[in-house]
Design a protein around this motif. Structure first.
Motif, mmCIF file in Angstrom:
data_model
loop_
_atom_site.group_PDB
_atom_site.id
_atom_site.type_symbol
_atom_site.label_atom_id
_atom_site.label_comp_id
_atom_site.label_asym_id
_atom_site.label_seq_id
_atom_site.Cartn_x
_atom_site.Cartn_y
_atom_site.Cartn_z
ATOM 1 N N GLN A 128 48.829 38.377 36.558
ATOM 2 C CA GLN A 128 47.545 37.731 36.831
ATOM 3 C C GLN A 128 47.641 36.799 38.038
ATOM 4 O O GLN A 128 46.753 36.785 38.892
ATOM 5 N N ARG A 129 48.724 36.043 38.123
ATOM 6 C CA ARG A 129 48.901 35.153 39.277
ATOM 7 C C ARG A 129 49.079 35.947 40.562
ATOM 8 O O ARG A 129 48.598 35.542 41.628
ATOM 9 N N ALA A 130 49.755 37.094 40.479
ATOM 10 C CA ALA A 130 49.935 37.933 41.663
ATOM 11 C C ALA A 130 48.602 38.493 42.133
ATOM 12 O O ALA A 130 48.328 38.533 43.342
ATOM 13 N N VAL A 131 47.750 38.908 41.213
ATOM 14 C CA VAL A 131 46.429 39.428 41.583
ATOM 15 C C VAL A 131 45.613 38.325 42.256
ATOM 16 O O VAL A 131 44.967 38.560 43.291
ATOM 17 N N VAL A 132 45.653 37.130 41.714
ATOM 18 C CA VAL A 132 44.935 36.002 42.328
ATOM 19 C C VAL A 132 45.475 35.735 43.729
ATOM 20 O O VAL A 132 44.709 35.478 44.670
ATOM 21 N N SER A 133 46.778 35.829 43.903
ATOM 22 C CA SER A 133 47.389 35.610 45.215
ATOM 23 C C SER A 133 46.944 36.687 46.207
ATOM 24 O O SER A 133 46.655 36.387 47.378
ATOM 25 N N ILE A 134 46.905 37.936 45.759
ATOM 26 C CA ILE A 134 46.428 39.025 46.633
ATOM 27 C C ILE A 134 44.976 38.796 47.023
ATOM 28 O O ILE A 134 44.599 38.941 48.195
ATOM 29 N N GLU A 135 44.146 38.400 46.077
ATOM 30 C CA GLU A 135 42.735 38.108 46.375
ATOM 31 C C GLU A 135 42.626 36.981 47.399
ATOM 32 O O GLU A 135 41.832 37.064 48.348
ATOM 33 N N GLY A 163 38.280 42.873 45.617
ATOM 34 C CA GLY A 163 37.920 42.660 44.221
ATOM 35 C C GLY A 163 39.142 42.583 43.328
ATOM 36 O O GLY A 163 40.250 42.982 43.701
ATOM 37 N N ASN A 164 38.907 42.094 42.135
ATOM 38 C CA ASN A 164 39.975 41.917 41.162
ATOM 39 C C ASN A 164 40.625 43.247 40.796
ATOM 40 O O ASN A 164 41.845 43.340 40.729
ATOM 41 N N MET A 165 39.838 44.275 40.578
ATOM 42 C CA MET A 165 40.395 45.584 40.221
ATOM 43 C C MET A 165 41.175 46.188 41.384
ATOM 44 O O MET A 165 42.239 46.765 41.193
ATOM 45 N N ALA A 166 40.637 46.030 42.602
ATOM 46 C CA ALA A 166 41.331 46.555 43.778
ATOM 47 C C ALA A 166 42.647 45.814 44.008
ATOM 48 O O ALA A 166 43.669 46.422 44.350
ATOM 49 N N ALA A 167 42.633 44.503 43.789
ATOM 50 C CA ALA A 167 43.858 43.715 43.935
ATOM 51 C C ALA A 167 44.886 44.141 42.888
ATOM 52 O O ALA A 167 46.080 44.260 43.180
ATOM 53 N N GLY A 168 44.426 44.405 41.677
ATOM 54 C CA GLY A 168 45.323 44.874 40.627
ATOM 55 C C GLY A 168 45.906 46.242 40.958
ATOM 56 O O GLY A 168 47.087 46.499 40.724
ATOM 57 N N ALA A 169 45.076 47.126 41.510
ATOM 58 C CA ALA A 169 45.556 48.447 41.897
ATOM 59 C C ALA A 169 46.564 48.343 43.041
ATOM 60 O O ALA A 169 47.579 49.054 43.059
ATOM 61 N N LEU A 170 46.305 47.462 43.994
ATOM 62 C CA LEU A 170 47.232 47.256 45.100
ATOM 63 C C LEU A 170 48.567 46.719 44.581
ATOM 64 O O LEU A 170 49.630 47.171 45.007
ATOM 65 N N LEU A 171 48.505 45.782 43.648
ATOM 66 C CA LEU A 171 49.724 45.256 43.042
ATOM 67 C C LEU A 171 50.484 46.374 42.327
ATOM 68 O O LEU A 171 51.706 46.474 42.464
ATOM 69 N N GLY A 172 49.770 47.214 41.612
ATOM 70 C CA GLY A 172 50.404 48.338 40.934
ATOM 71 C C GLY A 172 51.101 49.263 41.916
ATOM 72 O O GLY A 172 52.221 49.736 41.663
ATOM 73 N N PHE A 173 50.455 49.529 43.047
ATOM 74 C CA PHE A 173 51.066 50.354 44.089
ATOM 75 C C PHE A 173 52.341 49.707 44.607
ATOM 76 O O PHE A 173 53.376 50.357 44.754
ATOM 77 N N PHE A 174 52.262 48.405 44.922
ATOM 78 C CA PHE A 174 53.440 47.701 45.429
ATOM 79 C C PHE A 174 54.587 47.734 44.414
ATOM 80 O O PHE A 174 55.743 47.928 44.789
#
Length: 90
Positions: free
Chosen positions: A11-18, A30-41
């Motif tokens: 959750q903190r990583a997604v907030v950081s990406i946003e 967006g939150n979902m896009a940031a989560g997907a990007l984190l998943g890719f990374f």
């Protein structure tokens, strides 16, 4: 090896990406896009970082192992070198 983050760290990583996108890119993500990007990374790049970290630790441990003989070395055949133990007439 799959690399997973604890839920709070994710959750903190997604907030950081946003936040990064909001400050450094053309627009927010967006939150979902940031989560997907984190998943890719995590799937694509995290193993590279993990493997390098393991290699670094192995190198450090190997260096420490090479120093063990210096730290725990015991001199051999020292009985006769101590004062008062010299053989008379020798």
């Amino acid at each position: 090896m799959d690399i997973h983050l604890p839920k709070d760290a994710q959750q903190r990583a997604v907030v950081s990406i946003e936040r990064y996108f909001a400050q450094h890119m053309d627009g927010p993500i967006g939150n979902m896009a940031a989560g997907a990007l984190l998943g890719f990374f995590l799937e694509e790049l995290a193993p590279l970082v993990y493997n390098q970290a393991v290699a670094d630790v192995q190198e450090r441990l190997q260096a420490r192992v090479m120093e063990i003989d210096i730290e725990v070395h015991a001199d051999e055949f020292t009985y006769w070198n101590k004062p008062g133990r010299q053989r008379q007439g020798a």
